[in-house]
Design an enzyme around this catalytic site. Structure first.
Site, PDB file in Angstrom:
ATOM      1  N   VAL A 606      40.044  -7.417   4.471  1.00 32.73           N
ATOM      2  CA  VAL A 606      40.097  -6.645   5.716  1.00 32.73           C
ATOM      3  C   VAL A 606      39.098  -7.234   6.705  1.00 32.73           C
ATOM      4  CG1 VAL A 606      39.784  -4.363   6.745  1.00 32.73           C
ATOM      5  CG2 VAL A 606      40.650  -4.556   4.413  1.00 32.73           C
ATOM      6  N   LYS A 679      45.991  -3.388   4.780  1.00 34.47           N
ATOM      7  CA  LYS A 679      44.550  -3.314   5.002  1.00 34.47           C
ATOM      8  C   LYS A 679      44.052  -1.872   5.005  1.00 34.47           C
ATOM      9  CE  LYS A 679      44.321  -7.686   7.518  1.00 34.47           C
ATOM     10  NZ  LYS A 679      44.386  -8.290   8.849  1.00 34.47           N
TER      11      LYS A 679
END
Ligand code: ADP
Ligand code: ASP
Ligand code: MG
Length: 812
Positions: A606, A679
């Site tokens: 992420v 994510k």
């Protein structure tokens, strides 16, 4: 009188013997010298092997004998020795051939005959070296040590009769005027006049007997390494010679396998306080190791680490052992009667079981002896049959000063545990000079290196990396490691090695670390990549702090993580697949990491190099609770909506994002929102929520026509045709002075992703270029969120995120 002993390697060939001759010439200027020599390196084994062949009625013993003869004659020739010497060598070797012939005929190779055969090694080497020295130095004598050292008749490991031996030595040297007296090591004679030997490695002991009898000021052991090392230098690259060590420490180290000194050597010189100096024949200027009474206590608690290979563990247990006196006595007596040496003993305080370690060669006899001794109890089921486990080894941490320091065993066992070295049994001597542990033989090298690292290397940790994926990110990472190597090494005490490297085509390994200046070339010449060999090689290398770094987007690679974790190999992944597949898989990986003491890090999943996951983990671990997350997590979508307006077309901007390298080759992966959904899923999971991909609401901003399956070109075509749809999205936002952002949200356990209009006063409004932003609202950050913002895509920052994960493991 000076006493020097030269080992097998030191006299292995003419070139080495010349070095020995030089040392002796120099030394003899100071005072008379006794030089005790071993057989030519490896000769004792060869002599033994030929005997075994003859014993097995295998004619090949003759060839082996011929090679023995060749080697001695050739050495003599190369040393320039004349025909007289060679005739003598020939004559002795003919005697030896007769003995072998005898063994062959009656196929019997008794210990008595074995000693006779093996003695030829030392007798011949002493003869050759003395003749060589005689040509260079007046006052050289050869003395057969069998005429001085008297033993009992315990062949192959005879016991020395100290008093007569000392007397013999003293009276011989009282009358000697020699500058150098050459003597064969290892050999001796029984009171019955038969040749005996002092045990393998026993030349050291012969020399110690000379030094003790003559009260020499020092006993010098010349060998092929520059002293007694902190660990076996052949197995531990970072080991270094110990300047000074006590007799007791040296005895423990050699007893537990530091072959550089034969353990019995110390006894004769210890009582007389004669120091032993270990020197290197091939590097005479090196200081070497001094062994004496005190052994310099200021060194630190641990002096050395050693190991004994080929150990078997025998466990005796049963309810019938509790509270019954004399069980241990019977056990030990049964083994003593069989002349079996017990290397280590542990007994549980419940007395329910006793565990002993013996040399593997003795294991079968030990098992039989125990079965016989406890036949009755076993038949009644009061004691179980002894359990024998082979393939074990003992490692020992040694130091006189350990008793004054706390926590040594804690450090020892925790470092071994962290590296997945399973400990089967532990013993600590009452003197607290030695802590030893039984481990699996296959773990020895890793254990030695781990412990060496822990106790000697100024806490320098070694990280052994196995990297898969050499695309843009992989390349940058390798560059960064190469550039930072010195800094890590000198400032952070970290030795970062890329031991394995592979892409989808080839793979390479180098335990010393792959040359990062030249990896592309090396990899292109590597072996064909195959998952199984790749994994098995990593497993077999069994290196401490092994880390598997996945820089692919490959599902098969992600599916293999559990195999690594089960071997205590840590995972650092840039690949998002593992963490965003089914929750049960993610949970399983987390569980395995805990169970096998490995790490599973994926910061770059992420926001590339942004510290998003790390921050989240810190919040959660410190007791905070995540209430909601709002984020812009797609660099490519951010770029597209920052640049799209009334003057452009949506298609042009998507193409431009592709040209700049911000989207995947197939832009649908970004535009569909799947990547962003993955994510936010990972962030939700890391916040402690059980959530799956299907639970995420993903309302696409793409018109139906663009969502139809087809080629990338067909997709582009649809974008062109649907321009009005995209313009409408833009205008609706622009009219209200809002901007479009692709937002991921997580609130009250619910996650969603989609395009949103963002007003001027919102922190997302001014997000530039391909940046990412994450807002964490937590119990602690309830009014104002904790904000992380910065470049969230690109090879350089992604590589630095991976690098950060790697270094964080080094700090542990
Ligand atoms: P020599 O033939 O000179 O008697 P050895 O082969 O018996 O020599 O002993 C030297 C060897 O001992 C070294 O080459 C090394 O491989 C081994 N060794 C094992 N442990 C140690 C240690 N702690 N320090 C030095 N050498 C060690
Ligand atoms: N040559 C004998 C051996 O190899 C003795 C020695 O070298 O110390 O064991
Ligand atoms: Mg030796």
């Amino acid at each position: 009188m000076q006493v020097l002993k030269f080992g097998g390697t030191s006299v292995a060939n003419a070139e080495n013997i010349n070095k020995v001759v030089d040392i002796l010439k120099n030394k003899s200027v100071e005072a008379p010298v006794i030089a005790v020599v071993s057989a030519l390196g490896g000769m004792t084994d060869t002599l033994q092997q030929a005997g075994e062949l003859a014993n097995a009625k295998d004619q090949q013993y003759i060839q082996l004998w011929e090679s023995i003869k060749e080697r001695h004659l050739e050495t003599a020739s190369q040393l320039g020795l004349g025909s007289e010497t060679k005739d003598e060598i020939n004559q002795r070797l003919n005697e030896l051939k007769e003995i072998y012939h005898g063994i062959f005929l009656i196929n019997e190779f008794t210990t008595k005959t074995r000693d006779k055969v093996l003695s030829y090694g030392e007798l011949l080497s002493a003869f050759i070296i003395s003749n060589c020295l005689k040509n260079e130095l007046d006052g050289t004598e050869l003395k057969d040590s069998r005429e001085l050292i008297v033993t009992d008749s315990n062949y192959t490991n005879a016991r020395v009769m100290d008093d007569v031996t000392s007397q013999n030595i003293r009276s011989y040297f009282k009358n000697s005027t020699a500058r150098v007296t050459l003597m064969p090591g290892f050999v001796s004679k029984s009171t019955e006049g038969e040749t005996t030997t002092l045990g393998r490695g026993g030349s050291d002991f012969s020399a110690a007997l000379m030094a003790a009898a003559l009260k020499a000021s020092v006993l010098e052991i010349w060998t092929d390494v520059s002293g007694m090392y902190t660990a076996n230098p052949k197995l531990v690259k970072q080991a270094f010679p110990i300047a000074e060590i006590s007799y007791h420490e040296a005895m423990e180290l050699s007893h537990f396998g530091a072959k550089v000194l034969y353990p019995p050597t110390i006894r004769p010189v210890l009582d007389l306080n004669i120091p032993i100096l270990i020197k290197n024949t091939f590097e005479p200027e090196a200081e070497g190791t001094l062994i004496n009474q005190s052994g310099k206590l200021d060194f630190g608690p641990v002096k050395g680490i050693s190991h004994l290979p080929n150990i078997s563990l025998i466990t005796l247990e049963g309810s019938g052992m509790v509270g019954i006196p004399g069980i241990s006595k019977r056990l030990f007596e049964a083994l003593a009667n069989e002349k079996i040496n017990i290397v280590l003993i542990t007994q549980a305080s419940s007395e329910h079981s006793i565990c002993i370690a013996v040399q593997s060669g003795d294991a079968q006899r030990a098992e039989e002896a125990i079965s016989n001794e406890f036949l009755f109890e076993i038949s009644l089921g009061k004691i179980n049959e002894a359990i024998v486990e082979h393939g074990q080894a003992i490692i020992a941490v040694i130091g006189d000063n350990m008793k004054n320091h706390q926590g040594i065993s804690g450090k020892m066992f925790s470092s071994l545990g962290k590296n997945n070295v399973n400990i089967r049994a532990i013993a600590q001597g009452a003197s607290e000079r030695n802590i030893s542990a039984v481990i699996q033989a296959r773990d020895v090298k890793k254990a030695l290196n781990t412990l060496h690292n822990r106790f000697f290397e100024k806490q320098r940790g070694t990280l052994n990396l196995f990297i898969v994926g050499t695309g843009n990110v992989g390349k940058r990472l390798l560059d960064q490691i190469a550039q930072q190597w010195e800094h890590l090494h000198d400032q952070l005490y970290l030795n970062v090695k890329v031991v394995g490297l592979s892409n989808s085509r080839t793979m390479i390994f180098d335990e010393e670390g792959i040359d990062l200046e030249n990896w592309e070339q090396l990899l292109s010449e590597g072996n064909k990549k195959d998952e199984e060999t790749w994994f098995n090689t990593i497993k077999e290398l069994n290196l401490q702090n092994s880390i598997f770094v996945d820089i692919t987007a490959n599902e098969e690679v992600a599916n293999s993580y559990s195999n690594y974790l089960r071997e205590s190999i840590s995972i650092i992944a840039c690949n998002k697949i593992a963490c965003s597949s089914q929750y049960s898989k993610y949970e399983q990986l987390k569980y395995l990491a805990r169970k096998y003491n490995a790490s599973f890090l994926f910061e770059t999943n992420v926001g590339a190099g942004l510290p998003v996951i790390n921050t989240l983990n810190n919040l959660v671990n410190s007791g905070d609770k995540i209430t909601s997350i709002e984020a812009v997590l797609s660099g490519s979508l951010n770029f597209i909506f920052n640049n799209f307006n009334a003057e452009t077309t949506f298609l042009d901007i998507v193409k431009k994002a592709g040209e700049e390298g911000y989207t995947e080759p197939d832009p649908r992966i970004d535009l569909s929102g799947v990547d962003v959904a993955r994510k936010i899923l990972i962030l939700a999971r890391e916040s402690g929520y059980t959530i799956d991909m299907e639970d995420i609401e993903n309302i696409s901003f793409l018109p139906d026509a663009s969502l139809q399956p087809g080629s990338v070109d067909q997709f582009y075509e649809s974008l062109k045709e649907e321009e009005a749809h995209f313009q409408k999205l833009y205008v609706e936002a622009a009219d209200k002075e809002n901007r479009l952002k692709y937002v991921a949200e997580f609130r009250d356990g619910v996650a969603k992703v989609g395009l949103q209009q963002i007003a001027k006063d919102h922190p997302f409004y001014n997000l530039d270029g391909k940046d990412n932003i994450v807002l964490f609202y937590t119990q602690r950050y309830s009014d104002q969120p904790l904000i992380i913002k910065g470049a969230g895509a690109g090879a350089e920052v992604t590589a630095s995120g991976l690098f950060g994960d790697i270094i964080s493991l080094g700090k542990n």
